[in-house]
Design a protein around this motif. Structure first.
Motif, PDB file in Angstrom:
ATOM      1  N   GLN A 303       0.754  -1.014   0.058  1.00 22.49           N
ATOM      2  CA  GLN A 303       0.043  -0.057   0.084  1.00 22.49           C
ATOM      3  C   GLN A 303       0.881   0.994  -0.037  1.00 22.49           C
ATOM      4  N   GLY A 304       0.342   2.280  -0.854  1.00 17.13           N
ATOM      5  CA  GLY A 304       0.957   3.478  -0.961  1.00 17.13           C
ATOM      6  C   GLY A 304       0.689   4.469   0.320  1.00 17.13           C
ATOM      7  N   ILE A 305       1.490   5.268   0.569  1.00 18.02           N
ATOM      8  CA  ILE A 305       1.039   6.515   1.720  1.00 18.02           C
ATOM      9  C   ILE A 305      -0.205   7.246   1.468  1.00 18.02           C
ATOM     10  N   ASN A 306      -0.510   7.555   0.384  1.00 17.99           N
ATOM     11  CA  ASN A 306      -2.008   8.256  -0.010  1.00 17.99           C
ATOM     12  C   ASN A 306      -2.867   7.462   0.192  1.00 17.99           C
ATOM     13  N   ASP A 307      -2.873   5.984   0.030  1.00 12.83           N
ATOM     14  CA  ASP A 307      -4.064   5.123   0.150  1.00 12.83           C
ATOM     15  C   ASP A 307      -4.186   4.783   1.786  1.00 12.83           C
ATOM     16  N   VAL A 308      -2.960   4.638   2.567  1.00 14.98           N
ATOM     17  CA  VAL A 308      -2.930   4.605   3.905  1.00 14.98           C
ATOM     18  C   VAL A 308      -3.747   5.690   4.526  1.00 14.98           C
ATOM     19  N   GLN A 309      -3.112   6.975   4.128  1.00 12.35           N
ATOM     20  CA  GLN A 309      -3.811   8.038   4.661  1.00 12.35           C
ATOM     21  C   GLN A 309      -5.183   8.218   4.612  1.00 12.35           C
ATOM     22  N   ALA A 310      -5.770   7.917   3.512  1.00 15.04           N
ATOM     23  CA  ALA A 310      -7.184   7.901   3.239  1.00 15.04           C
ATOM     24  C   ALA A 310      -8.021   6.822   4.190  1.00 15.04           C
ATOM     25  N   ALA A 311      -7.471   5.714   4.150  1.00 20.10           N
ATOM     26  CA  ALA A 311      -7.842   4.501   5.053  1.00 20.10           C
ATOM     27  C   ALA A 311      -7.870   5.069   6.535  1.00 20.10           C
ATOM     28  N   GLU A 312      -6.842   5.659   6.995  1.00 22.05           N
ATOM     29  CA  GLU A 312      -6.740   5.996   8.466  1.00 22.05           C
ATOM     30  C   GLU A 312      -7.588   7.276   8.585  1.00 22.05           C
ATOM     31  N   ILE A 313      -7.755   8.286   7.505  1.00 23.67           N
ATOM     32  CA  ILE A 313      -8.846   9.101   7.999  1.00 23.67           C
ATOM     33  C   ILE A 313      -9.998   8.790   8.146  1.00 23.67           C
ATOM     34  N   ALA A 314     -10.422   7.618   7.303  1.00 22.56           N
ATOM     35  CA  ALA A 314     -11.789   7.155   7.437  1.00 22.56           C
ATOM     36  C   ALA A 314     -12.047   6.333   8.762  1.00 22.56           C
ATOM     37  N   LYS A 315     -10.994   5.766   9.426  1.00 25.63           N
ATOM     38  CA  LYS A 315     -10.979   5.170  10.613  1.00 25.63           C
ATOM     39  C   LYS A 315     -10.883   5.897  11.851  1.00 25.63           C
ATOM     40  N   TYR A 316      -9.872   6.992  11.772  1.00 28.82           N
ATOM     41  CA  TYR A 316      -9.748   7.637  12.903  1.00 28.82           C
ATOM     42  C   TYR A 316     -10.267   9.131  12.963  1.00 28.82           C
ATOM     43  N   GLY A 317     -10.417   9.399  11.926  1.00 31.38           N
ATOM     44  CA  GLY A 317     -10.965  11.027  11.785  1.00 31.38           C
ATOM     45  C   GLY A 317     -10.085  11.937  11.028  1.00 31.38           C
ATOM     46  N   PRO A 318     -10.454  13.064  10.776  1.00 34.08           N
ATOM     47  CA  PRO A 318      -9.552  13.809  10.014  1.00 34.08           C
ATOM     48  C   PRO A 318      -8.059  14.178  10.680  1.00 34.08           C
ATOM     49  N   GLY A 319      -6.997  14.361   9.810  1.00 30.98           N
ATOM     50  CA  GLY A 319      -5.944  14.664  10.523  1.00 30.98           C
ATOM     51  C   GLY A 319      -4.888  14.129   9.498  1.00 30.98           C
ATOM     52  N   THR A 320      -3.500  14.347   9.551  1.00 30.32           N
ATOM     53  CA  THR A 320      -2.328  13.871   9.001  1.00 30.32           C
ATOM     54  C   THR A 320      -1.788  12.633   9.770  1.00 30.32           C
ATOM     55  N   TYR A 321      -1.702  11.689   9.199  1.00 31.20           N
ATOM     56  CA  TYR A 321      -1.276  10.354   9.672  1.00 31.20           C
ATOM     57  C   TYR A 321       0.094   9.946   8.973  1.00 31.20           C
ATOM     58  N   THR A 322       0.731  10.794   8.325  1.00 31.41           N
ATOM     59  CA  THR A 322       1.859  10.353   7.679  1.00 31.41           C
ATOM     60  C   THR A 322       3.200  11.161   8.565  1.00 31.41           C
ATOM     61  N   PRO A 323       4.270  10.175   8.714  1.00 34.40           N
ATOM     62  CA  PRO A 323       5.339  10.778   9.444  1.00 34.40           C
ATOM     63  C   PRO A 323       6.381  11.371   8.700  1.00 34.40           C
ATOM     64  N   VAL A 324       7.352  12.025   9.020  1.00 31.06           N
ATOM     65  CA  VAL A 324       8.219  12.651   8.042  1.00 31.06           C
ATOM     66  C   VAL A 324       9.097  11.908   7.425  1.00 31.06           C
ATOM     67  N   ILE A 325       8.734  11.799   6.055  1.00 34.56           N
ATOM     68  CA  ILE A 325       9.075  10.901   4.979  1.00 34.56           C
ATOM     69  C   ILE A 325      10.745  10.793   4.852  1.00 34.56           C
ATOM     70  N   PRO A 326      11.148  12.001   4.776  1.00 35.12           N
ATOM     71  CA  PRO A 326      12.729  11.841   4.681  1.00 35.12           C
ATOM     72  C   PRO A 326      13.417  11.399   5.821  1.00 35.12           C
ATOM     73  N   VAL A 327      12.839  11.454   6.810  1.00 32.27           N
ATOM     74  CA  VAL A 327      13.722  10.853   8.176  1.00 32.27           C
ATOM     75  C   VAL A 327      13.480   9.160   8.002  1.00 32.27           C
ATOM     76  N   THR A 328      12.150   8.753   7.712  1.00 29.99           N
ATOM     77  CA  THR A 328      11.871   7.278   7.739  1.00 29.99           C
ATOM     78  C   THR A 328      12.571   6.862   6.550  1.00 29.99           C
ATOM     79  N   TYR A 329      12.898   7.337   5.531  1.00 27.79           N
ATOM     80  CA  TYR A 329      13.176   6.891   4.191  1.00 27.79           C
ATOM     81  C   TYR A 329      14.741   6.778   4.503  1.00 27.79           C
ATOM     82  N   TRP A 330      15.573   7.807   4.993  1.00 29.58           N
ATOM     83  CA  TRP A 330      16.809   7.602   5.087  1.00 29.58           C
ATOM     84  C   TRP A 330      17.250   6.798   6.303  1.00 29.58           C
ATOM     85  N   SER A 331      16.707   6.894   7.371  1.00 24.33           N
ATOM     86  CA  SER A 331      16.979   6.220   8.437  1.00 24.33           C
ATOM     87  C   SER A 331      16.996   4.821   8.291  1.00 24.33           C
ATOM     88  N   PHE A 332      15.803   4.072   7.707  1.00 20.36           N
ATOM     89  CA  PHE A 332      15.743   2.983   7.087  1.00 20.36           C
ATOM     90  C   PHE A 332      16.931   2.387   6.324  1.00 20.36           C
TER      91      PHE A 332
END
Length: 468
Positions: A303-332
């Motif tokens: 699953q991609g970020i955009n689809d997961v974000q939409a699913a979590e909005i539907a489940k938990y309500g409005p908000g940003t459920y995305t972490p800081v992408i450059p940090v997660t990408y490079w730390s990984f």
């Protein structure tokens, strides 16, 4: 100044700093126990000298780990009181077990080991270091069980009156799949990190032609430990990745900066993104590798970020459920990269030291690489924890408690900033002390061989204990 941001910086600094000592303590305790067992079984004097030498480095790291761990736990009441109030009934159980069982086990038998050289029989004394090592692993397990509950909360229910989490099954918490794989991954990383310390210290002595009788076997032990630790870290990390994909799909998508659901999904070795980190400009990719890491199949869907974000909005309500992408990408990637470098160095070292060989002093490149390898373990471990914790955001307890609602409501930004500065300065001083003590103890070496009357396990000189 934002109190939440400052509190997160403070907890991040203290956690990453503390966790440098945790894997070192685990690995060094077990390796020291193994060396002492080898001395007990063979009576060979160089195993005894190695036991005492590496035991000193273990004790230094144990002491610093205890000091930094206490500060870390204090923060739950300092800057994160709302978090403590909400999860205390669940989170407190594994922490209490760790303190009452595991920590007392390791500290008690460690004390017996330190002061028991001339008072306990060799077998009982060896058993003490093994029990201390088991205690360090148990401590890590209960701490990781608490952290795993934040990643994948189980065995609880929300109290409708107090609106807090109430423990319903301690067994579910302790057998959480996330906890079990995190524990295995941590133990593997502990061997990798402690093996690299062996490689660095022995390289320093062997390059100068000192204490070869102790340092060459220790070098081989360090290289094998590093290689095995690297392999086990990769295997357990692969299992962890598949569990993470199922439990926290946003974290896996963020690890790859994958914005659109893909099947199969490629793994990018290097990506250049937009300045806001929300889109990809260019990348170098390995086809199907991300699908394999996430699902076990090179053709699996991720699953991609955009689809997961939409699913979590539907489940938990409005908000940003995305972490800081450059940090997660490079730390990984840095976590994986430093681990792979450690494994390659171990393979190279084992080849150069095969059949009783020792790399010639003229191989300056190898000795420099061995000396610098001590940084690979802490770097891989630190970036791994940064990815684990940052990838869970914006949740402190995934899907249950948001980080923004976990911070202490009555503690202002100025207070947190002050404690952040004080703790950072204190940790800087402790870092100087740690490095100074370690370098001093490591540089001294195992000392001269004892006399002939100390060659056997049963005739060992009582005065060969530790000197502080």
């Amino acid at each position: 100044m934002d109190a939440l941001l400052l509190a997160r910086w403070q907890f991040g600094i203290t956690t990453v700093y503390h966790f440098i000592f945790v894997p070192l303590t685990i690995g060094l305790s077990l390796l020291t126990a193994g060396l002492q067992t080898a001395w007990l079984r063979t009576g060979r004097e160089h195993y005894l000298r190695a036991t005492k030498f590496w035991g000193k480095l273990f004790l230094i790291n144990f002491a610093l780990g205890v000091a930094t761990g206490i500060v870390q736990e204090f923060q739950f009441g300092m800057a994160w009181s709302e978090y403590s109030r909400f999860v205390g009934d669940v989170f407190g159980a594994p922490l209490a077990i760790e303190g009452l069982l595991a920590f007392f086990l390791e500290s008690t038998f460690l004390g017996l080991w330190i002061f028991g050289w001339d008072r306990l029989s060799p077998r009982v004394h060896t058993a003490c270091i093994w029990l201390a090592g088991i205690g360090t692993m148990l401590s890590a397990f209960f701490i990781l069980a608490a952290n795993a509950w934040m990643q994948h909360p189980v065995g609880f229910q929300l109290d409708p009156v107090t609106h807090t989490a109430r423990l319903t099954s301690i067994w579910a918490v302790l057998t959480n799949s996330t906890a079990l794989v995190a524990f295995a991954h941590t133990i593997a990383a502990a061997f990798l990190m402690s093996g690299l310390l062996f490689v660095t210290v022995t390289a320093w002595h062997l390059r100068r032609g000192r204490n070869a009788d102790v340092m060459r076997p220790s070098l081989r032990l360090g290289l094998w430990t590093t290689l095995v630790g690297c392999a086990l870290t990769a295997v357990t990390g692969d299992i962890d990745g598949k569990i993470m994909t199922d439990q926290q799909p946003m974290k896996m998508a963020a690890a790859e900066a994958l914005y659109h659901t893909s099947q199969p999904a490629s793994f990018s070795l290097f990506t250049i993104g937009s300045l806001d980190g929300r889109s990809e400009v260019w990348s170098l990719r390995l086809p199907g590798v991300l699908s394999f890491l996430a699902t076990g199949s090179f053709h699996g869907q991720v699953q991609g970020i955009n689809d997961v974000q939409a699913a979590e909005i539907a489940k938990y309500g409005p908000g940003t459920y995305t972490p800081v992408i450059p940090v997660t990408y490079w730390s990984f990637r840095l976590m994986i990269g430093f681990g792979v470098l450690a494994g390659l160095l171990a393979l190279l070292g084992l080849w150069l030291t095969r059949r009783g060989r020792t790399p010639a002093p003229s191989r300056r490149w190898f000795w420099l690489a061995a000396l610098g390898s001590v940084a690979l373990g802490p770097l891989a471990s630190s970036f791994g924890w940064i990815f684990t914790e940052m990838g869970r955001q914006p949740w402190s307890v995934y899907g249950v408690l948001a980080t923004r609602t976990s911070v202490s409501p009555t503690v202002g930004a100025g207070t947190i900033l002050t404690s952040l500065i004080v703790l950072t300065a204190l940790y800087a001083v402790l870092a100087v002390v740690e490095v100074g003590l370690t370098v001093r103890a490591a540089g001294r070496g195992p000392g001269d061989p004892p006399g002939a009357d100390t060659d056997s396990a049963h005739d060992a000189e009582p005065g060969l204990g530790f000197a502080y």
